[in-house]
Design a protein around this motif. Structure first.
Motif, PDB file in Angstrom:
ATOM      1  N   SER A  59       0.183  17.498 -41.140  1.00 21.01           N
ATOM      2  CA  SER A  59       0.297  16.280 -41.930  1.00 21.01           C
ATOM      3  C   SER A  59       1.291  16.509 -43.053  1.00 21.01           C
ATOM      4  N   GLY A  60       2.399  15.780 -43.020  1.00 18.58           N
ATOM      5  CA  GLY A  60       3.400  15.939 -44.056  1.00 18.58           C
ATOM      6  C   GLY A  60       2.873  15.574 -45.431  1.00 18.58           C
ATOM      7  N   ARG A  61       2.001  14.593 -45.480  1.00 20.50           N
ATOM      8  CA  ARG A  61       1.441  14.202 -46.775  1.00 20.50           C
ATOM      9  C   ARG A  61       0.639  15.341 -47.391  1.00 20.50           C
ATOM     10  N   HIS A  62      -0.132  16.048 -46.590  1.00 20.23           N
ATOM     11  CA  HIS A  62      -0.938  17.142 -47.127  1.00 20.23           C
ATOM     12  C   HIS A  62      -0.105  18.386 -47.404  1.00 20.23           C
TER      13      HIS A  62
ATOM     14  N   PRO B 117      -6.162  21.896 -48.303  1.00 21.88           N
ATOM     15  CA  PRO B 117      -6.438  23.212 -47.705  1.00 21.88           C
ATOM     16  C   PRO B 117      -7.227  23.105 -46.403  1.00 21.88           C
ATOM     17  N   ASP B 118      -8.253  22.272 -46.373  1.00 23.36           N
ATOM     18  CA  ASP B 118      -9.066  22.134 -45.160  1.00 23.36           C
ATOM     19  C   ASP B 118      -8.287  21.459 -44.046  1.00 23.36           C
ATOM     20  N   VAL B 119      -7.549  20.389 -44.376  1.00 26.30           N
ATOM     21  CA  VAL B 119      -6.786  19.671 -43.356  1.00 26.30           C
ATOM     22  C   VAL B 119      -5.729  20.570 -42.733  1.00 26.30           C
ATOM     23  N   LEU B 120      -4.967  21.267 -43.563  1.00 23.93           N
ATOM     24  CA  LEU B 120      -3.877  22.092 -43.051  1.00 23.93           C
ATOM     25  C   LEU B 120      -4.384  23.317 -42.305  1.00 23.93           C
ATOM     26  N   ARG B 121      -5.462  23.933 -42.790  1.00 22.27           N
ATOM     27  CA  ARG B 121      -6.028  25.076 -42.061  1.00 22.27           C
ATOM     28  C   ARG B 121      -6.494  24.651 -40.676  1.00 22.27           C
TER      29      ARG B 121
END
Length: 236
Positions: free
Chosen positions: A211-214, A226-230
């Protein structure tokens, strides 16, 4: 107070803290989804005359996302401009605090404390070497001294071009493929990489669609980033 934001991340930060302050925002300011303010063009081509007509007390901008010429034109018209510089996660927290408390005269919001706490515990045991394209035709990647690079480093991803002299170098695809990377990270902005557009250029190399936003926004999205990208990195 009336504030115009020229940066999507800063727009979301102000909207989450005191939405009544926003008098204008760019066409790229998509969060929150129900944001109802005057649209003043893009980050790179804001309508200076329209901004001035809104009579803002403050315009918030970023040294990387906005052009110095536009900011100078606003200052020349008598508009106060606050410019942020964000190249690390820690710097993002400092600049968000400065913008909200000093620039906008607000109390430090709880969401900023939660975001800082979410990143305080990120200390990877090892790092996977990766290339991080942000554009194709021509291929461009993250280089040195970038916010997204710092985000990835805190999540256990080492950008193999982190020491490149340029911040967003153009690198030929054959060089990317043979760079020694063990992973290719493909965010969906600024270029909209997807499962059918990007991974095929790196045969045999695992791809993580992020996700570019995250990855690139510094605002309330930092709480869940952190949770989304992991989770997205684990799918590679």
């Amino acid at each position: 107070m009336r504030v115009v934001s020229l940066v999507p991340s800063l727009t979301e930060a102000i909207a989450a803290t005191a939405p009544g302050l926003l008098a204008g925002a760019t066409a790229w300011c998509t969060h929150p989804a129900d944001l109802d303010v005057e649209r003043i063009g893009g980050t790179k081509n804001p309508d200076v005359a329209r901004i001035v007509s809104l009579a803002p007390d403050l315009v918030v901008a970023n040294e990387e996302e906005n052009r110095a010429a536009d900011l100078d034109a606003l200052r020349g018209a008598g508009v106060s401009v606050l410019v942020t510089e964000v190249r690390t996660v820690d710097q993002a927290f400092r600049e968000l605090d400065r913008m909200l408390t000093v620039g906008c005269g607000l109390a430090r919001p709880d969401w900023l404390d939660r975001a800082q706490a979410a990143w305080a515990s990120q200390s990877p045991d090892s790092a996977v070497p990766a290339v991080v394209p942000i554009w194709r035709r021509p291929w461009m990647v993250l280089g040195r001294d970038t916010f997204a690079g710092d985000v990835l480093a805190r999540l256990g991803v080492h950008n193999v071009y982190a020491e490149h002299p340029e911040r967003y170098p153009k690198i030929p695809l054959p060089e990317l493929v043979t760079s020694g990377a063990e992973l290719v990270v493909l965010p969906d902005e600024p270029y909209a990489f997807s499962a059918s557009d990007g991974p095929e250029a790196f045969p045999g190399l695992p791809s993580a669609l992020l996700s570019g936003r995250h990855l690139t926004w510094y605002g309330p999205s930092l709480i869940e980033a952190p949770d989304v990208l992991r989770r997205q990195l684990r799918t590679a």
